[in-house]
Design a protein around this motif. Sequence first.
Motif, PDB file in Angstrom:
ATOM      1  N   THR A 179       0.817  -1.388   0.047  1.00  0.00           N
ATOM      2  CA  THR A 179       0.049   0.141  -0.039  1.00  0.00           C
ATOM      3  C   THR A 179       0.879   1.505   0.112  1.00  0.00           C
ATOM      4  OG1 THR A 179      -0.186   0.218   2.372  1.00  0.00           O
ATOM      5  CG2 THR A 179      -1.595  -1.158   1.169  1.00  0.00           C
TER       6      THR A 179
ATOM      7  N   ASP B 265      -4.759  -1.279  -2.883  1.00  0.00           N
ATOM      8  CA  ASP B 265      -5.846  -1.311  -1.858  1.00  0.00           C
ATOM      9  C   ASP B 265      -5.729  -2.794  -1.183  1.00  0.00           C
ATOM     10  OD1 ASP B 265      -6.504   1.161  -1.732  1.00  0.00           O
ATOM     11  OD2 ASP B 265      -8.370   0.719  -2.753  1.00  0.00           O
ATOM     12  N   THR B 266      -6.385  -3.068   0.158  1.00  0.00           N
ATOM     13  CA  THR B 266      -6.568  -4.484   0.495  1.00  0.00           C
ATOM     14  C   THR B 266      -7.749  -4.493   0.907  1.00  0.00           C
ATOM     15  OG1 THR B 266      -4.053  -4.518   1.390  1.00  0.00           O
ATOM     16  CG2 THR B 266      -5.633  -5.875   2.617  1.00  0.00           C
TER      17      THR B 266
ATOM     18  N   VAL C 200     -12.362  -2.485   2.226  1.00  0.00           N
ATOM     19  CA  VAL C 200     -11.376  -2.054   1.196  1.00  0.00           C
ATOM     20  C   VAL C 200     -10.698  -0.945   1.612  1.00  0.00           C
ATOM     21  CG1 VAL C 200     -10.883  -1.647  -1.159  1.00  0.00           C
ATOM     22  CG2 VAL C 200     -12.803  -3.294  -0.541  1.00  0.00           C
ATOM     23  N   THR C 201      -9.444  -1.016   1.978  1.00  0.00           N
ATOM     24  CA  THR C 201      -8.447   0.114   2.421  1.00  0.00           C
ATOM     25  C   THR C 201      -7.043   0.143   1.909  1.00  0.00           C
ATOM     26  OG1 THR C 201      -8.121   1.273   4.501  1.00  0.00           O
ATOM     27  CG2 THR C 201      -8.260  -1.235   4.399  1.00  0.00           C
ATOM     28  N   ASN C 202      -6.694   1.340   1.866  1.00  0.00           N
ATOM     29  CA  ASN C 202      -5.043   1.529   1.948  1.00  0.00           C
ATOM     30  C   ASN C 202      -4.592   1.820   2.869  1.00  0.00           C
ATOM     31  OD1 ASN C 202      -2.963   3.557   0.789  1.00  0.00           O
ATOM     32  ND2 ASN C 202      -3.195   1.966  -0.709  1.00  0.00           N
TER      33      ASN C 202
ATOM     34  N   GLU D 192     -13.675   4.715   4.059  1.00  0.00           N
ATOM     35  CA  GLU D 192     -12.396   4.747   3.639  1.00  0.00           C
ATOM     36  C   GLU D 192     -11.906   6.480   3.507  1.00  0.00           C
ATOM     37  OE1 GLU D 192      -8.203   3.578   2.185  1.00  0.00           O
ATOM     38  OE2 GLU D 192      -9.931   3.083   3.649  1.00  0.00           O
TER      39      GLU D 192
END
Length: 512
Positions: free
Chosen positions: A35, A42-43, A54-56, A368
């Motif tokens: 990231t 994103d993960t 879903v986030t960075n 997010e």
Amino acid sequence: MSKQNQTGHDYDDRLTVLHTNVNAIKAVASAVEGTLGPKGLDTMLVDENGQVIVTNDGVTILEKMEASHPAAKMLIQVARSQQNEIGDGTTTATVLASELLTEAVNQVNRGVPVAKVIAGMKKGIDYAIDLIRSKVRMIADLSESSLRQVAYIAGREHEDIAELIIDAARLMTKEKLLNPEYKFAESIMAYEGTENELISGLILSKKRMNIQMPKKLINANILVIEDAFEPEDIDDEALGTEVGFRKYLEYKAEFQKNLVKIPLLGVNVIAVDRGVDPLAEEYCIDHGIMVIQRLSRQDLKRLVEHTGAKTIKRTGLHKEVEELKAYVGHAEEVLEDQMLQKIRIIGGKGKPMATILVGASTGEIVEERERIAKDAASSVQAAIRGGYVPGGGAIEFWAAREIEKLIEQVQGMEGHGLQVVATALRKPMAQIIWNAGFNPLEKLEEVKVAQNKQKKDSLGIHADTGKVIDMEEVGVIDPSLVKIHALRAAGEIAEAILRIQTIIKMRSVDHD
């Protein structure tokens, strides 16, 4: 078994424990290192019920991921500490810790004693921190363009969020942002379906107590009761006696007298941190007074600070009207936001306050965007407190080169510990380059040549073109406190892991 063999066996056991712990750290770091940088991806996190995030954001990934190994849990705790202290830089701290330990293990495998690696590593980290501090560019004024760049970079290049954060920072005073007890990120709220908005005031996570109370008040006079808005208490046992019942009636009569004072004060908003007596509720409805009950201590504190009110206990309502006037705060407008179902307090006469509303179309995206905005706000506050340095891994890479010069002057095996730090400091830039799709070995060599030739600490690699650029000139800058705290935190966890020579499972506690 001979003493020599026993010693060799113990050494092998320690190495096994070290390798096991470091592998656990590396596994955690691998979950977030992708990231890093503007091209970081994103993960997706999925729980057992199918809920998806879903986030960075590094700290979100670390806190939500399943981790059972003790060393992995230690690293996650360090990342959490970075988040609590600075509000950003958790991914950097995690990646640095992993690289410090990876290189430390390489040195131990070569025969360097762990104690020497630790000693050199501590010296290298202290030296690197001093180097970074020596290159800090301070921010003198909130109008400086560099502050917007800090928000833009920390906000993952979201223009709208960066503008909101900077506008909010300018609405506040520099003195307020320098206050270590004030967390700028806490001024951010995010809701699905709303538009981005900067409010010159605050939002309370409550509705008016009764829909018959006014939902909007202009030129509001506010009384803040840090107590229940009720007659004084009589315990049940005393109430069962004649004396106690008489006392109850006296308290109730006194409370009714006190209610009459409220309109005389011009009060049309009452904020309470506990419950409200039905008699008081009815009185306030009849007199057009909005009541907001069961506010948190934090909301009460913010309300008092913004409106200039002073908190009062219910017993304080016995005071004369003229004396009570000193407790009343003021706001230009108080209204219940129908969509958010929350109370807005606008234009208080006390200290300026900003609330940043961040909106998006779906709940997942809102969450997010809230994380992004909080990172940007935290970085802006950190930059105001401690200045900024070139980003993109440039300052770390420059510090690594300076540490290698120091190694030449160090006698003994501590130099190997210094080398651990120098290697680790190259990792942020190398990872950013890798995430951008370029060859780190090739590009790091280009940066090395350029920094040597131009004598600049701000040179790095452009994530789009792969060319060497001046990070500061193009506005890629980071708060120095993020860098310093991340490096220190990474060093602390690395040392703690290196010192572990065995793992023992604790016995279960007998609850019989």
